[in-house]
Design a protein around this motif. Structure first.
Motif, PDB file in Angstrom:
ATOM      1  N   ILE A  53      47.806  43.164  41.705  1.00 36.63           N
ATOM      2  CA  ILE A  53      48.467  42.372  40.680  1.00 36.63           C
ATOM      3  C   ILE A  53      49.289  43.315  39.809  1.00 36.63           C
ATOM      4  O   ILE A  53      48.749  44.257  39.231  1.00 36.63           O
ATOM      5  CB  ILE A  53      47.426  41.598  39.856  1.00 36.63           C
ATOM      6  CG1 ILE A  53      46.767  40.529  40.741  1.00 36.63           C
ATOM      7  CG2 ILE A  53      48.071  40.988  38.613  1.00 36.63           C
ATOM      8  CD1 ILE A  53      45.678  39.716  40.069  1.00 36.63           C
ATOM      9  N   SER A  69      47.353  37.501  49.700  1.00 37.57           N
ATOM     10  CA  SER A  69      48.134  38.660  50.152  1.00 37.57           C
ATOM     11  C   SER A  69      47.344  39.958  50.051  1.00 37.57           C
ATOM     12  O   SER A  69      47.720  40.953  50.658  1.00 37.57           O
ATOM     13  CB  SER A  69      49.411  38.784  49.322  1.00 37.57           C
ATOM     14  OG  SER A  69      49.079  38.957  47.964  1.00 37.57           O
ATOM     15  N   GLY A 123      44.436  32.531  41.591  1.00 32.54           N
ATOM     16  CA  GLY A 123      43.949  33.210  42.795  1.00 32.54           C
ATOM     17  C   GLY A 123      43.870  34.719  42.747  1.00 32.54           C
ATOM     18  O   GLY A 123      44.254  35.371  43.716  1.00 32.54           O
ATOM     19  N   GLY A 124      43.360  35.281  41.659  1.00 33.31           N
ATOM     20  CA  GLY A 124      43.185  36.726  41.582  1.00 33.31           C
ATOM     21  C   GLY A 124      41.739  37.094  41.335  1.00 33.31           C
ATOM     22  O   GLY A 124      40.987  36.320  40.727  1.00 33.31           O
ATOM     23  N   TRP A 176      42.504  44.660  40.629  1.00 35.29           N
ATOM     24  CA  TRP A 176      42.817  43.226  40.665  1.00 35.29           C
ATOM     25  C   TRP A 176      43.847  42.934  41.737  1.00 35.29           C
ATOM     26  O   TRP A 176      44.903  43.581  41.779  1.00 35.29           O
ATOM     27  CB  TRP A 176      43.300  42.783  39.276  1.00 35.29           C
ATOM     28  CG  TRP A 176      42.141  42.732  38.337  1.00 35.29           C
ATOM     29  CD1 TRP A 176      41.655  43.763  37.591  1.00 35.29           C
ATOM     30  CD2 TRP A 176      41.270  41.621  38.117  1.00 35.29           C
ATOM     31  NE1 TRP A 176      40.522  43.349  36.906  1.00 35.29           N
ATOM     32  CE2 TRP A 176      40.272  42.046  37.207  1.00 35.29           C
ATOM     33  CE3 TRP A 176      41.218  40.302  38.598  1.00 35.29           C
ATOM     34  CZ2 TRP A 176      39.249  41.195  36.764  1.00 35.29           C
ATOM     35  CZ3 TRP A 176      40.216  39.463  38.160  1.00 35.29           C
ATOM     36  CH2 TRP A 176      39.243  39.906  37.255  1.00 35.29           C
ATOM     37  N   MET A 205      53.032  35.471  40.782  1.00 34.10           N
ATOM     38  CA  MET A 205      53.159  36.927  40.923  1.00 34.10           C
ATOM     39  C   MET A 205      54.273  37.561  40.125  1.00 34.10           C
ATOM     40  O   MET A 205      54.382  38.782  40.120  1.00 34.10           O
ATOM     41  CB  MET A 205      53.420  37.280  42.387  1.00 34.10           C
ATOM     42  CG  MET A 205      52.265  36.980  43.271  1.00 34.10           C
ATOM     43  SD  MET A 205      52.537  37.702  44.866  1.00 34.10           S
ATOM     44  CE  MET A 205      51.183  36.958  45.751  1.00 34.10           C
ATOM     45  N   ASN A 213      38.696  27.598  45.208  1.00 37.22           N
ATOM     46  CA  ASN A 213      39.449  28.148  46.338  1.00 37.22           C
ATOM     47  C   ASN A 213      39.337  27.220  47.552  1.00 37.22           C
ATOM     48  O   ASN A 213      40.342  26.894  48.199  1.00 37.22           O
ATOM     49  CB  ASN A 213      38.893  29.543  46.657  1.00 37.22           C
ATOM     50  CG  ASN A 213      39.768  30.338  47.581  1.00 37.22           C
ATOM     51  OD1 ASN A 213      40.995  30.338  47.441  1.00 37.22           O
ATOM     52  ND2 ASN A 213      39.143  31.020  48.522  1.00 37.22           N
ATOM     53  N   HIS A 273      51.342  40.784  34.845  1.00 36.93           N
ATOM     54  CA  HIS A 273      50.097  40.165  34.378  1.00 36.93           C
ATOM     55  C   HIS A 273      50.257  39.749  32.926  1.00 36.93           C
ATOM     56  O   HIS A 273      51.277  40.041  32.288  1.00 36.93           O
ATOM     57  CB  HIS A 273      48.928  41.134  34.530  1.00 36.93           C
ATOM     58  CG  HIS A 273      49.082  42.364  33.692  1.00 36.93           C
ATOM     59  ND1 HIS A 273      48.816  42.395  32.350  1.00 36.93           N
ATOM     60  CD2 HIS A 273      49.527  43.606  34.025  1.00 36.93           C
ATOM     61  CE1 HIS A 273      49.057  43.593  31.878  1.00 36.93           C
ATOM     62  NE2 HIS A 273      49.510  44.361  32.872  1.00 36.93           N
ATOM     63  N   TRP A 315      45.753  39.757  44.374  1.00 32.77           N
ATOM     64  CA  TRP A 315      46.001  38.359  44.719  1.00 32.77           C
ATOM     65  C   TRP A 315      45.282  38.079  46.028  1.00 32.77           C
ATOM     66  O   TRP A 315      45.372  38.872  46.966  1.00 32.77           O
ATOM     67  CB  TRP A 315      47.498  38.094  44.851  1.00 32.77           C
ATOM     68  CG  TRP A 315      48.231  38.220  43.551  1.00 32.77           C
ATOM     69  CD1 TRP A 315      49.211  39.116  43.246  1.00 32.77           C
ATOM     70  CD2 TRP A 315      48.077  37.388  42.389  1.00 32.77           C
ATOM     71  NE1 TRP A 315      49.646  38.909  41.954  1.00 32.77           N
ATOM     72  CE2 TRP A 315      48.971  37.857  41.411  1.00 32.77           C
ATOM     73  CE3 TRP A 315      47.250  36.299  42.077  1.00 32.77           C
ATOM     74  CZ2 TRP A 315      49.073  37.270  40.142  1.00 32.77           C
ATOM     75  CZ3 TRP A 315      47.351  35.723  40.819  1.00 32.77           C
ATOM     76  CH2 TRP A 315      48.250  36.205  39.869  1.00 32.77           C
ATOM     77  N   SER A 316      44.579  36.931  46.096  1.00 28.33           N
ATOM     78  CA  SER A 316      43.638  36.681  47.190  1.00 28.33           C
ATOM     79  C   SER A 316      44.268  36.611  48.556  1.00 28.33           C
ATOM     80  O   SER A 316      43.768  37.232  49.495  1.00 28.33           O
ATOM     81  CB  SER A 316      42.909  35.371  46.938  1.00 28.33           C
ATOM     82  OG  SER A 316      42.305  35.422  45.697  1.00 28.33           O
ATOM     83  N   GLU A 375      49.104  31.758  42.804  1.00 32.32           N
ATOM     84  CA  GLU A 375      49.319  33.197  42.694  1.00 32.32           C
ATOM     85  C   GLU A 375      50.675  33.437  42.027  1.00 32.32           C
ATOM     86  O   GLU A 375      51.663  33.769  42.694  1.00 32.32           O
ATOM     87  CB  GLU A 375      49.246  33.841  44.090  1.00 32.32           C
ATOM     88  CG  GLU A 375      47.872  33.670  44.720  1.00 32.32           C
ATOM     89  CD  GLU A 375      47.706  34.323  46.087  1.00 32.32           C
ATOM     90  OE1 GLU A 375      48.664  34.946  46.590  1.00 32.32           O
ATOM     91  OE2 GLU A 375      46.609  34.201  46.648  1.00 32.32           O
TER      92      GLU A 375
END
Ligand code: GN1
Ligand code: CA
Length: 129
Positions: free
Chosen positions: A86, A82, A67-68, A77, A43, A29, A89, A79-80, A41
């Motif tokens: 999630i 936002s 990034g989860g 779970w 998505m 990260n 998937h 997303w880092s 991410e």
């Protein structure tokens, strides 16, 4: 418009696959953030499929952090950047299993399938710009 040299473009998104470089999720990260970017991410189905295709193309059996995580609330779970749930998937069957002392960080393997691992595991990673 374009992506930094060595990155891979998909529409407006640029991806960096760390290949030989593996680290903890936190260091991965930081590595992405040091460039002003973030852990990838992906998505939606399109992005998931793009990342999966690139991993297939790399033709190895390595896995990569994205990034989860569920390190704030077990089983939730997000997303880092936002902090959103999630939704789309691609969990491997029987994952996430949070085994051992706990697994809160998200990896995607060469088949595009997801697995949770302990966040201090050294894993390659994908940054996104
Ligand atoms: C791995 O090594 P083992 O079997 O305890 C993996 C888990 C998976 C599991 C699936 C660090 O655990 O995340 O759920 O295989 N652990 C690591 O069988 O990769
Ligand atoms: Ca797991």
């Amino acid at each position: 418009s374009g992506c930094p040299s060595g990155w891979i473009q998909d529409g407006d998104t640029c991806y960096f696959f760390s290949k030989g470089l593996a680290s903890s999720w936190a260091d991965a990260n930081s590595y992405c953030q040091a460039f002003g970017y973030k852990l990838a991410e992906p998505m939606d189905e399109h992005k998931l499929n793009f990342v999966k295709g690139e991993l297939n193309r790399l033709a190895g059996t390595s896995r990569y952090y994205i990034g989860g995580s569920d390190f704030f609330v077990e089983g939730q779970w997000i997303w880092s950047t936002s902090q959103t749930s999630i939704v789309a998937h691609n969990w491997e069957p029987s994952e996430p299993n949070n085994i051992g002392t706990g697994e809160d960080c998200l990896t995607v393997n060469h088949d595009g399938l997801w697995n949770d691992v302990p966040c201090d595991t050294d894993v390659r990673f994908i940054c996104e710009a």
